[in-house]
Structures are given as C-alpha cells and as structure tokens.
Design a protein around this motif. Sequence first.
Motif, PDB file in Angstrom:
ATOM      1  N   ALA A 124       0.727  -1.247  -0.172  1.00 30.51           N
ATOM      2  CA  ALA A 124       0.060  -0.014  -0.115  1.00 30.51           C
ATOM      3  C   ALA A 124       0.638   1.426   0.009  1.00 30.51           C
ATOM      4  O   ALA A 124       0.455   2.119  -0.759  1.00 30.51           O
ATOM      5  CB  ALA A 124      -0.737  -0.171   1.255  1.00 30.51           C
ATOM      6  N   HIS A 125       1.860   1.107   0.922  1.00 32.27           N
ATOM      7  CA  HIS A 125       2.820   2.393   0.856  1.00 32.27           C
ATOM      8  C   HIS A 125       3.392   2.685  -0.580  1.00 32.27           C
ATOM      9  O   HIS A 125       3.703   3.732  -1.041  1.00 32.27           O
ATOM     10  CB  HIS A 125       3.689   2.369   1.981  1.00 32.27           C
ATOM     11  N   SER A 126       4.066   1.394  -1.207  1.00 40.02           N
ATOM     12  CA  SER A 126       4.643   1.827  -2.444  1.00 40.02           C
ATOM     13  C   SER A 126       3.592   2.126  -3.458  1.00 40.02           C
ATOM     14  O   SER A 126       4.006   3.082  -4.050  1.00 40.02           O
ATOM     15  CB  SER A 126       4.951   0.226  -2.952  1.00 40.02           C
ATOM     16  N   HIS A 127       2.353   1.812  -3.238  1.00 39.16           N
ATOM     17  CA  HIS A 127       1.212   2.204  -4.305  1.00 39.16           C
ATOM     18  C   HIS A 127       1.207   3.811  -4.235  1.00 39.16           C
ATOM     19  O   HIS A 127       0.970   4.464  -5.165  1.00 39.16           O
ATOM     20  CB  HIS A 127      -0.300   1.313  -4.139  1.00 39.16           C
ATOM     21  N   SER A 128       1.206   4.232  -2.828  1.00 35.69           N
ATOM     22  CA  SER A 128       0.984   5.629  -2.514  1.00 35.69           C
ATOM     23  C   SER A 128       1.991   6.375  -3.122  1.00 35.69           C
ATOM     24  O   SER A 128       1.778   7.643  -3.795  1.00 35.69           O
ATOM     25  CB  SER A 128       0.847   5.924  -1.043  1.00 35.69           C
ATOM     26  N   VAL A 129       3.295   5.861  -3.213  1.00 34.48           N
ATOM     27  CA  VAL A 129       4.278   6.504  -3.833  1.00 34.48           C
ATOM     28  C   VAL A 129       4.252   6.714  -5.113  1.00 34.48           C
ATOM     29  O   VAL A 129       4.365   7.913  -5.788  1.00 34.48           O
ATOM     30  CB  VAL A 129       5.840   6.000  -3.354  1.00 34.48           C
ATOM     31  N   LEU A 130       3.800   5.736  -6.001  1.00 34.30           N
ATOM     32  CA  LEU A 130       3.870   5.653  -7.265  1.00 34.30           C
ATOM     33  C   LEU A 130       2.620   6.473  -7.788  1.00 34.30           C
ATOM     34  O   LEU A 130       2.662   6.986  -8.917  1.00 34.30           O
ATOM     35  CB  LEU A 130       3.544   4.113  -7.798  1.00 34.30           C
ATOM     36  N   LYS A 131       1.592   6.695  -6.905  1.00 34.95           N
ATOM     37  CA  LYS A 131       0.651   7.763  -7.095  1.00 34.95           C
ATOM     38  C   LYS A 131       0.864   8.844  -7.182  1.00 34.95           C
ATOM     39  O   LYS A 131       0.064   9.915  -7.450  1.00 34.95           O
ATOM     40  CB  LYS A 131      -0.631   7.322  -6.402  1.00 34.95           C
ATOM     41  N   GLY A 132       1.971   9.430  -6.483  1.00 35.96           N
ATOM     42  CA  GLY A 132       2.554  10.715  -6.412  1.00 35.96           C
ATOM     43  C   GLY A 132       2.228  11.298  -4.963  1.00 35.96           C
ATOM     44  O   GLY A 132       2.729  12.387  -4.758  1.00 35.96           O
ATOM     45  N   GLN A 133       1.750  10.355  -4.030  1.00 38.46           N
ATOM     46  CA  GLN A 133       1.604  11.025  -2.703  1.00 38.46           C
ATOM     47  C   GLN A 133       2.995  11.568  -2.035  1.00 38.46           C
ATOM     48  O   GLN A 133       2.848  12.526  -1.146  1.00 38.46           O
ATOM     49  CB  GLN A 133       0.687  10.083  -1.984  1.00 38.46           C
ATOM     50  N   TRP A 134       3.889  10.854  -2.051  1.00 38.39           N
ATOM     51  CA  TRP A 134       5.312  11.252  -1.621  1.00 38.39           C
ATOM     52  C   TRP A 134       5.805  12.551  -2.275  1.00 38.39           C
ATOM     53  O   TRP A 134       6.318  13.328  -1.601  1.00 38.39           O
ATOM     54  CB  TRP A 134       6.461  10.123  -1.615  1.00 38.39           C
ATOM     55  N   GLU A 135       5.754  12.337  -3.358  1.00 36.42           N
ATOM     56  CA  GLU A 135       6.241  13.647  -4.244  1.00 36.42           C
ATOM     57  C   GLU A 135       5.382  15.041  -3.888  1.00 36.42           C
ATOM     58  O   GLU A 135       6.126  15.959  -3.894  1.00 36.42           O
ATOM     59  CB  GLU A 135       5.920  13.307  -5.638  1.00 36.42           C
ATOM     60  N   ASN A 136       4.256  14.937  -3.511  1.00 38.80           N
ATOM     61  CA  ASN A 136       3.570  16.175  -3.255  1.00 38.80           C
ATOM     62  C   ASN A 136       3.095  16.194  -1.815  1.00 38.80           C
ATOM     63  O   ASN A 136       2.482  17.028  -1.161  1.00 38.80           O
ATOM     64  CB  ASN A 136       2.048  16.118  -4.028  1.00 38.80           C
ATOM     65  N   HIS A 137       4.015  15.462  -0.883  1.00 38.51           N
ATOM     66  CA  HIS A 137       3.819  15.618   0.514  1.00 38.51           C
ATOM     67  C   HIS A 137       4.727  16.669   1.132  1.00 38.51           C
ATOM     68  O   HIS A 137       5.734  16.986   0.923  1.00 38.51           O
ATOM     69  CB  HIS A 137       4.348  14.342   1.100  1.00 38.51           C
ATOM     70  N   GLU A 138       4.116  17.361   2.374  1.00 33.71           N
ATOM     71  CA  GLU A 138       5.064  18.134   2.903  1.00 33.71           C
ATOM     72  C   GLU A 138       6.046  17.857   3.675  1.00 33.71           C
ATOM     73  O   GLU A 138       7.001  18.830   4.171  1.00 33.71           O
ATOM     74  CB  GLU A 138       4.007  19.403   3.678  1.00 33.71           C
ATOM     75  N   ASP A 139       5.939  16.646   4.232  1.00 34.06           N
ATOM     76  CA  ASP A 139       6.949  16.115   5.188  1.00 34.06           C
ATOM     77  C   ASP A 139       7.984  15.304   4.335  1.00 34.06           C
ATOM     78  O   ASP A 139       7.562  14.552   3.237  1.00 34.06           O
ATOM     79  CB  ASP A 139       6.448  15.346   6.304  1.00 34.06           C
ATOM     80  N   TRP A 140       9.105  14.711   4.607  1.00 34.30           N
ATOM     81  CA  TRP A 140      10.117  13.838   4.220  1.00 34.30           C
ATOM     82  C   TRP A 140       9.760  12.599   4.278  1.00 34.30           C
ATOM     83  O   TRP A 140      10.294  11.709   3.688  1.00 34.30           O
ATOM     84  CB  TRP A 140      11.474  14.106   4.827  1.00 34.30           C
ATOM     85  N   CYS A 141       8.574  12.201   5.055  1.00 34.03           N
ATOM     86  CA  CYS A 141       8.232  10.768   5.215  1.00 34.03           C
ATOM     87  C   CYS A 141       6.791  11.005   5.735  1.00 34.03           C
ATOM     88  O   CYS A 141       6.373  11.943   6.254  1.00 34.03           O
ATOM     89  CB  CYS A 141       9.200  10.044   6.040  1.00 34.03           C
ATOM     90  N   TYR A 142       6.046   9.751   5.648  1.00 31.52           N
ATOM     91  CA  TYR A 142       4.805   9.636   6.001  1.00 31.52           C
ATOM     92  C   TYR A 142       4.338   8.108   6.189  1.00 31.52           C
ATOM     93  O   TYR A 142       4.841   7.298   5.375  1.00 31.52           O
ATOM     94  CB  TYR A 142       3.648  10.361   5.121  1.00 31.52           C
ATOM     95  N   TRP A 143       3.299   7.708   6.887  1.00 31.25           N
ATOM     96  CA  TRP A 143       2.848   6.482   6.731  1.00 31.25           C
ATOM     97  C   TRP A 143       1.350   6.432   6.910  1.00 31.25           C
ATOM     98  O   TRP A 143       0.681   7.300   7.596  1.00 31.25           O
ATOM     99  CB  TRP A 143       3.147   5.656   7.895  1.00 31.25           C
ATOM    100  N   ASN A 144       0.634   5.819   6.235  1.00 31.02           N
ATOM    101  CA  ASN A 144      -0.888   5.561   6.210  1.00 31.02           C
ATOM    102  C   ASN A 144      -1.611   4.679   7.193  1.00 31.02           C
ATOM    103  O   ASN A 144      -2.829   4.547   7.079  1.00 31.02           O
ATOM    104  CB  ASN A 144      -1.299   5.420   4.831  1.00 31.02           C
ATOM    105  N   TYR A 145      -0.677   3.818   7.483  1.00 26.66           N
ATOM    106  CA  TYR A 145      -1.040   2.807   8.434  1.00 26.66           C
ATOM    107  C   TYR A 145      -0.325   2.747   9.750  1.00 26.66           C
ATOM    108  O   TYR A 145       0.736   3.198   9.719  1.00 26.66           O
ATOM    109  CB  TYR A 145      -1.258   1.442   7.957  1.00 26.66           C
ATOM    110  N   PRO A 146      -0.833   2.170  10.904  1.00 25.44           N
ATOM    111  CA  PRO A 146      -0.078   1.964  11.896  1.00 25.44           C
ATOM    112  C   PRO A 146       1.044   0.953  11.731  1.00 25.44           C
ATOM    113  O   PRO A 146       0.893  -0.052  10.923  1.00 25.44           O
ATOM    114  CB  PRO A 146      -0.908   1.410  12.829  1.00 25.44           C
ATOM    115  N   LEU A 147       2.278   1.097  12.206  1.00 24.73           N
ATOM    116  CA  LEU A 147       3.449   0.483  12.084  1.00 24.73           C
ATOM    117  C   LEU A 147       3.822  -0.357  12.958  1.00 24.73           C
ATOM    118  O   LEU A 147       3.717  -0.043  14.191  1.00 24.73           O
ATOM    119  CB  LEU A 147       4.821   1.165  11.356  1.00 24.73           C
ATOM    120  N   ILE A 148       3.942  -1.612  12.839  1.00 27.51           N
ATOM    121  CA  ILE A 148       4.127  -2.574  14.087  1.00 27.51           C
ATOM    122  C   ILE A 148       5.353  -3.269  14.022  1.00 27.51           C
ATOM    123  O   ILE A 148       5.734  -3.857  13.117  1.00 27.51           O
ATOM    124  CB  ILE A 148       2.879  -3.506  14.041  1.00 27.51           C
ATOM    125  N   GLU A 149       6.113  -3.102  15.299  1.00 30.42           N
ATOM    126  CA  GLU A 149       7.528  -3.919  15.324  1.00 30.42           C
ATOM    127  C   GLU A 149       7.155  -5.241  16.169  1.00 30.42           C
ATOM    128  O   GLU A 149       6.492  -5.367  17.170  1.00 30.42           O
ATOM    129  CB  GLU A 149       8.427  -3.011  16.479  1.00 30.42           C
TER     130      GLU A 149
END
Length: 324
Positions: A124-149
Amino acid sequence: MKIVVLDGYTLNPGDITWEGFERLGHVTVYPRTDYTLNGGNSILERAMNVDVLLTNKTPLSREIIEQLPNLKYIGVLATGYNVVDVAAAKEKNIVVTNVPTYGTDSVGQTAIALLLEMCHHIGAHSHSVLKGQWENHEDWCYWNYPLIELSGKTMGIIGYGRIGQSTGRIAQALGMKVLAFDSYQNKELESETMEYVELDTLLSNSDVIALHCPLFESTEGIINKNTIAKMKDGVMIVNNSRGQLVVEQDLADALNGGKVSGAALDVVSSEPIKGNNPLLKAKNCIITPHISWAAKESRQRLMDISADNLEKFLAGTPVNVVNK
C-alpha cells in the motif's frame, strides 16, 4: 502405461517439465478438468482406460472410481488428499499417494510475509508513492497505516508440525516468543523463546495467531466467535493452512468490530473465493489467492516427489501411501 494429469496447470503453468513422469509412460496433461461426470471435458471421459491418474484438486469420488476398471494408481499432487475417496480406492486395490513435505519452507516463509505485510503495509505504501503522494507531501516521510514492530511480541502457532516449526523459527529470529499448541509435542524444541501450551493459554497470551494445523473435525472452525473472545484485543491472525479452520463471518465481525486488528489469509473456505465471502469487505483483511505453495522451487520439489512416488509404486515398493 497410460498416465493422465487431470489438472496440471497450477502445478506447472509452463516453467517446469513433466519429464519425470514421461520416463515412466505415455503422459497426457490437461490444464483442468470439469468436475461433471459426463460431457466433453469430464473426468470419466479423460480417465477411462487409464492406468495412472494424477490430480491436484479435481475430485475422484466413489462413483467415478468404480467406473475405471484399468485404474491402478492415483497420485495426489498435494499434501491433502481429501479430494479422493480413499476407501473406495482401497476396495478396488488402487494405491493412492500424496506428497507430505514439499512445501514446508515456502509455506512458512509466506506466513511470515503475510504477517509482515500486516505490520508494514509495504504494498500500500509503495502504491501511494507511485501515485505521487510522496512527491507532493509536505514532510520527508509519512505512513498511512500503523506500523508494528514484532520483536518482543508473542506468536501463537496452532499446529506445530514441520510448517509450524518453520514459521516458528523465523518468528524467533525476529525476536518473537512462540507459544505452540499441538497434540504431539516434541519437548526437545522447547527453549526460552518457545514452549508448548494449552489452546486457551495460547489464545489469551498471543499477539499474533498463526494457523498451521490440518483440517480435521476437531479443528474445523477453530477460529470462531468463542475462541476469538478469548484472544487479546488487537490480535492479528494469519491463516495459510486451510480456509475451513476459520468461521469467516465470525472473523469478519471481529475485524469490523476491532477485536481483531488485522487478518492475513491465503486460503478461504471455498476456492476460488466467492463474491459474497464476508471477508472481502472486512476491515484490515489481506487475502491472497492460495499461493503459499507456489514458489517454483516448491513446485519442482512437488513434481520430483510425485514422480518418485509413481516410480517406486511401479517397482513394487510404494511410498507415501495414504490408503494402506
């Protein structure tokens, strides 16, 4: 020796060969065969006057077996052999074999892949990047779902045979503790990070529950509203064993209600999946099309063992017989 493969495409879509069988007789491979008894692509039409039948999921019922006078051997191109009426085959002195161990590493690896996808949503995160979400984001990173260790968390594995142990070894390497429930316990496997427990203990103490048990009357529907109620809030569930281990409406309700935070499934109760399966619309549910077994290396191993099964049968020393 006439050998017919009733449904060869899933095992070999063209990237491996049937030469192991071709050394033993005349081989006819059908990509798939209708389950009907009559008709142009029927099981009976293709199996009549055949010495050896090979099947993956095409069912061979008593009604069919009793109409095949020349049949001597049925090779199941899988571990599970419930598609064959083994009692009817035994009555007709037809040997039935399966392949019990070919997919251990592939299935264990896929269980962890499903779990990691729930934890990181890589696709899902790769798909968001390919759709341009990272390119147009105001921060240097983001996550769309909780990340779990996973390190420090507990995985409960229901069914700790070869595949369960494979999954357990990887989980421990990720820093997880493993709780295992199995009717047969090899105490030599226990350690600081792995122990056998009763089912209720596993259910109440696991952050992740992975299913690796066979489908028996005692395990059918083992994941249901009652067992889910005993689990931790926010538990994650992985099933790449058998779809019928899960009461799908109960799991969908638990996902939609938040009791279960995520499920990752490679199997469902009826395959291909039906459009009305409640899990298709459940929250936080990943479903893949029964691919755990399908790595090329695993399929080649299955092909090799299946051919060896037939060769040993022809030599009078059958192995992996399921209807002795």
